[in-house]
Design an enzyme around this catalytic site. Structure first.
Site, PDB file in Angstrom:
ATOM      1  CB  CYS A  79      44.555  15.766 -41.178  1.00 11.17           C
ATOM      2  SG  CYS A  79      46.117  16.651 -41.071  1.00 11.17           S
ATOM      3  CG  ASN A  80      47.362  11.423 -44.887  1.00 14.09           C
ATOM      4  OD1 ASN A  80      47.081  10.382 -44.308  1.00 14.09           O
ATOM      5  ND2 ASN A  80      48.020  11.450 -46.011  1.00 14.09           N
TER       6      ASN A  80
END
Length: 119
Positions: A79-80
């Site tokens: 993800c981030n």
């Protein structure tokens, strides 16, 4: 039920090696985040959506993943920075995916390490 400690986490360099040897990258960020830049050849299935109420879990996450990834495939999930990927990995493991690895640091670490990205 699998717990987060069952999730294997690797750093960006190990993730890159896994991808080079045939694993697929599953990007669980929002479509907006993905469109701003992503790992080459990544498959995008958002784990959460941004709504007026804030982030909400994608109720169709597992069915959507099953359309693009097989349960026996080796997956690197990112993800981030790593939080959503952890939750996504737990869900995937509970759903029968066996070879799921979380990329620690997420796309932020990937970009900072000067890995190839798609913008």
């Amino acid at each position: 039920m699998d717990m987060p400690e069952d999730v294997v986490t690797v750093d960006v360099n190990v993730a890159k090696d896994l991808l080079a040897s045939g694993s697929r990258y599953l990007d669980v960020r929002t479509a907006e985040e993905y469109n701003n830049g992503h790992v080459d050849n990544a498959v995008s299935v958002p784990y959460m959506f941004m709504t007026q109420q804030g982030r909400v879990k994608n109720p169709d996450f597992l069915p959507q993943v099953s359309l693009v990834c097989k349960r026996e495939e080796r997956l690197v999930v990112g993800c981030n920075i790593g939080g959503r990927a952890m939750k996504a990995c737990v869900d995937l493991l509970n759903d029968g995916y066996q070879q799921v690895t979380r990329m620690g640091g997420g796309y932020t670490a990937w970009a900072e390490s000067r890995q190839e990205t798609n913008k």
